[in-house]
Write a protein that holds these residues in place. Structure first.
Motif, PDB file in Angstrom:
ATOM      1  N   ARG A  32      47.116  43.784  23.962  1.00  0.00           N
ATOM      2  CA  ARG A  32      47.499  42.791  22.959  1.00  0.00           C
ATOM      3  C   ARG A  32      48.712  41.997  23.435  1.00  0.00           C
ATOM      4  NH1 ARG A  32      48.626  44.894  17.002  1.00  0.00           N
ATOM      5  NH2 ARG A  32      50.802  44.795  17.611  1.00  0.00           N
ATOM      6  N   TYR A  33      49.677  42.683  24.036  1.00  0.00           N
ATOM      7  CA  TYR A  33      50.864  42.008  24.558  1.00  0.00           C
ATOM      8  C   TYR A  33      50.490  41.077  25.713  1.00  0.00           C
ATOM      9  CZ  TYR A  33      55.239  41.124  26.928  1.00  0.00           C
ATOM     10  OH  TYR A  33      56.302  40.500  27.539  1.00  0.00           O
ATOM     11  N   LEU A  34      49.637  41.547  26.608  1.00  0.00           N
ATOM     12  CA  LEU A  34      49.239  40.716  27.745  1.00  0.00           C
ATOM     13  C   LEU A  34      48.462  39.486  27.294  1.00  0.00           C
ATOM     14  CD1 LEU A  34      48.278  43.413  30.401  1.00  0.00           C
ATOM     15  CD2 LEU A  34      50.303  41.946  30.352  1.00  0.00           C
ATOM     16  N   ARG A  35      47.613  39.644  26.280  1.00  0.00           N
ATOM     17  CA  ARG A  35      46.891  38.486  25.761  1.00  0.00           C
ATOM     18  C   ARG A  35      47.858  37.477  25.161  1.00  0.00           C
ATOM     19  NH1 ARG A  35      43.427  39.191  20.847  1.00  0.00           N
ATOM     20  NH2 ARG A  35      44.568  37.530  19.901  1.00  0.00           N
ATOM     21  N   PHE A  36      48.842  37.963  24.398  1.00  0.00           N
ATOM     22  CA  PHE A  36      49.878  37.073  23.868  1.00  0.00           C
ATOM     23  C   PHE A  36      50.557  36.332  25.018  1.00  0.00           C
ATOM     24  CE2 PHE A  36      54.434  36.654  23.768  1.00  0.00           C
ATOM     25  CZ  PHE A  36      54.602  35.691  22.784  1.00  0.00           C
ATOM     26  N   SER A  37      50.946  37.068  26.052  1.00  0.00           N
ATOM     27  CA  SER A  37      51.667  36.494  27.175  1.00  0.00           C
ATOM     28  C   SER A  37      50.835  35.427  27.878  1.00  0.00           C
ATOM     29  CB  SER A  37      52.064  37.591  28.166  1.00  0.00           C
ATOM     30  OG  SER A  37      52.747  37.043  29.269  1.00  0.00           O
ATOM     31  N   GLU A  38      49.566  35.728  28.120  1.00  0.00           N
ATOM     32  CA  GLU A  38      48.690  34.766  28.786  1.00  0.00           C
ATOM     33  C   GLU A  38      48.593  33.469  27.991  1.00  0.00           C
ATOM     34  OE1 GLU A  38      45.140  37.097  29.105  1.00  0.00           O
ATOM     35  OE2 GLU A  38      46.000  38.357  30.682  1.00  0.00           O
ATOM     36  N   GLN A  39      48.448  33.584  26.670  1.00  0.00           N
ATOM     37  CA  GLN A  39      48.353  32.391  25.832  1.00  0.00           C
ATOM     38  C   GLN A  39      49.678  31.626  25.811  1.00  0.00           C
ATOM     39  OE1 GLN A  39      46.969  34.206  22.192  1.00  0.00           O
ATOM     40  NE2 GLN A  39      44.828  33.923  22.746  1.00  0.00           N
ATOM     41  N   ALA A  40      50.785  32.339  25.730  1.00  0.00           N
ATOM     42  CA  ALA A  40      52.102  31.690  25.672  1.00  0.00           C
ATOM     43  C   ALA A  40      52.389  30.920  26.960  1.00  0.00           C
ATOM     44  CB  ALA A  40      53.194  32.721  25.415  1.00  0.00           C
ATOM     45  N   VAL A  41      52.124  31.531  28.110  1.00  0.00           N
ATOM     46  CA  VAL A  41      52.450  30.851  29.372  1.00  0.00           C
ATOM     47  C   VAL A  41      51.521  29.672  29.617  1.00  0.00           C
ATOM     48  CG1 VAL A  41      53.514  32.910  30.373  1.00  0.00           C
ATOM     49  CG2 VAL A  41      51.152  32.410  30.902  1.00  0.00           C
ATOM     50  N   ARG A  42      50.263  29.818  29.234  1.00  0.00           N
ATOM     51  CA  ARG A  42      49.349  28.674  29.382  1.00  0.00           C
ATOM     52  C   ARG A  42      49.787  27.518  28.495  1.00  0.00           C
ATOM     53  NH1 ARG A  42      44.942  32.756  30.206  1.00  0.00           N
ATOM     54  NH2 ARG A  42      44.411  32.492  32.399  1.00  0.00           N
ATOM     55  N   GLY A  43      50.325  27.842  27.316  1.00  0.00           N
ATOM     56  CA  GLY A  43      50.840  26.810  26.423  1.00  0.00           C
ATOM     57  C   GLY A  43      52.037  26.070  26.993  1.00  0.00           C
ATOM     58  N   HIS A  44      52.683  26.668  27.989  1.00  0.00           N
ATOM     59  CA  HIS A  44      53.815  26.024  28.683  1.00  0.00           C
ATOM     60  C   HIS A  44      53.400  25.466  30.044  1.00  0.00           C
ATOM     61  CE1 HIS A  44      56.281  27.870  25.587  1.00  0.00           C
ATOM     62  NE2 HIS A  44      57.272  27.100  26.004  1.00  0.00           N
ATOM     63  N   GLY A  45      52.090  25.365  30.285  1.00  0.00           N
ATOM     64  CA  GLY A  45      51.595  24.746  31.508  1.00  0.00           C
ATOM     65  C   GLY A  45      51.617  25.625  32.743  1.00  0.00           C
ATOM     66  N   LEU A  46      51.732  26.934  32.566  1.00  0.00           N
ATOM     67  CA  LEU A  46      51.745  27.861  33.695  1.00  0.00           C
ATOM     68  C   LEU A  46      50.521  28.755  33.663  1.00  0.00           C
ATOM     69  CD1 LEU A  46      55.426  29.210  33.504  1.00  0.00           C
ATOM     70  CD2 LEU A  46      54.564  27.372  34.951  1.00  0.00           C
ATOM     71  N   THR A  47      50.172  29.287  34.818  1.00  0.00           N
ATOM     72  CA  THR A  47      49.171  30.349  34.868  1.00  0.00           C
ATOM     73  C   THR A  47      49.908  31.681  34.697  1.00  0.00           C
ATOM     74  OG1 THR A  47      49.337  30.729  37.247  1.00  0.00           O
ATOM     75  CG2 THR A  47      47.781  29.001  36.505  1.00  0.00           C
ATOM     76  N   PRO A  48      49.191  32.719  34.286  1.00  0.00           N
ATOM     77  CA  PRO A  48      49.841  34.030  34.202  1.00  0.00           C
ATOM     78  C   PRO A  48      50.457  34.474  35.535  1.00  0.00           C
ATOM     79  CG  PRO A  48      47.794  34.076  32.976  1.00  0.00           C
ATOM     80  CD  PRO A  48      47.844  32.750  33.705  1.00  0.00           C
ATOM     81  N   GLN A  49      49.816  34.142  36.652  1.00  0.00           N
ATOM     82  CA  GLN A  49      50.349  34.513  37.969  1.00  0.00           C
ATOM     83  C   GLN A  49      51.655  33.773  38.257  1.00  0.00           C
ATOM     84  OE1 GLN A  49      47.182  33.419  37.422  1.00  0.00           O
ATOM     85  NE2 GLN A  49      46.099  35.356  37.611  1.00  0.00           N
ATOM     86  N   GLN A  50      51.717  32.507  37.879  1.00  0.00           N
ATOM     87  CA  GLN A  50      52.963  31.751  38.069  1.00  0.00           C
ATOM     88  C   GLN A  50      54.083  32.342  37.219  1.00  0.00           C
ATOM     89  OE1 GLN A  50      51.370  27.903  37.036  1.00  0.00           O
ATOM     90  NE2 GLN A  50      51.494  27.201  39.163  1.00  0.00           N
ATOM     91  N   TYR A  51      53.756  32.715  35.988  1.00  0.00           N
ATOM     92  CA  TYR A  51      54.769  33.332  35.129  1.00  0.00           C
ATOM     93  C   TYR A  51      55.284  34.628  35.751  1.00  0.00           C
ATOM     94  CZ  TYR A  51      57.028  35.722  31.281  1.00  0.00           C
ATOM     95  OH  TYR A  51      57.937  36.406  30.512  1.00  0.00           O
ATOM     96  N   GLN A  52      54.383  35.440  36.289  1.00  0.00           N
ATOM     97  CA  GLN A  52      54.813  36.686  36.922  1.00  0.00           C
ATOM     98  C   GLN A  52      55.739  36.410  38.106  1.00  0.00           C
ATOM     99  OE1 GLN A  52      54.361  39.901  35.956  1.00  0.00           O
ATOM    100  NE2 GLN A  52      53.570  38.940  34.108  1.00  0.00           N
ATOM    101  N   LEU A  53      55.429  35.380  38.876  1.00  0.00           N
ATOM    102  CA  LEU A  53      56.291  34.984  39.989  1.00  0.00           C
ATOM    103  C   LEU A  53      57.672  34.577  39.479  1.00  0.00           C
ATOM    104  CD1 LEU A  53      56.858  34.135  42.966  1.00  0.00           C
ATOM    105  CD2 LEU A  53      55.896  31.895  42.342  1.00  0.00           C
ATOM    106  N   LEU A  54      57.696  33.707  38.483  1.00  0.00           N
ATOM    107  CA  LEU A  54      58.973  33.225  37.953  1.00  0.00           C
ATOM    108  C   LEU A  54      59.765  34.363  37.320  1.00  0.00           C
ATOM    109  CD1 LEU A  54      57.904  29.810  36.356  1.00  0.00           C
ATOM    110  CD2 LEU A  54      58.631  30.303  38.705  1.00  0.00           C
TER     111      LEU A  54
END
Length: 150
Positions: A32-54
């Motif tokens: 549930r947390y990961l799904r939230f995270s994926e949606q949040a980062v995509r809403g900011h124009g990032l992929t989940p992999q880019q967010y993990q890098l940052l």
């Protein structure tokens, strides 16, 4: 039926129905947390992999940058995969490469001001979500296993 043994030869304690329920609940909370995270980062124009890098860069212990080798370790990826991820992030002006201060063979990777602003926003969203799901993400308490290791 033979009892399960661990790598060190000790017999594994069988799990109860309550143990499986605790595992399932924890896994549900993680997903549930990961799904939230994926949606949040995509809403900011990032992929989940880019967010993990940052996040790996912003949260690197003791400094505001990391080498490609350190990022590969933090992200649990192969070196060449991290190079490609950094290349794409650099093309989007999320990270920049700079000379390593003491090792001419290495390059340090750091966040751009744009990525810093994005991470401030996403960090606050993730912190707030973790506060909401705190009870589901609590590790089950099974006490100390034999030998004192977790």
């Amino acid at each position: 039926m033979q009892p399960d043994t661990m790598d060190d030869g000790q017999v594994a304690e069988p799990l109860t129905k309550a143990d499986f329920e605790a595992l399932a609940s924890f896994r549900f909370g993680i997903r549930r947390y990961l799904r939230f995270s994926e949606q949040a980062v995509r809403g900011h124009g990032l992929t989940p992999q880019q967010y993990q890098l940052l996040l790996a860069l912003k949260g690197f212990p003791g400094r505001e940058w990391a080498t490609l080798t350190e990022l590969a370790d933090r992200l649990q990826l192969r070196h060449h995969s991290v190079v490609e991820l950094v290349n794409r992030a650099q093309a989007q002006e999320l990270v920049r490469r700079a000379p390593h201060p003491t090792d001419a063979r290495a390059v340090r990777v750091e966040l751009t001001p744009h990525a810093e602003r994005t991470m401030a926003q996403l960090g606050a969203l993730h912190r707030d979500e973790l506060r909401r799901v705190r009870t589901v993400l609590t590790l089950p308490d099974w006490g100390e296993p034999a030998g004192g290791e977790l």
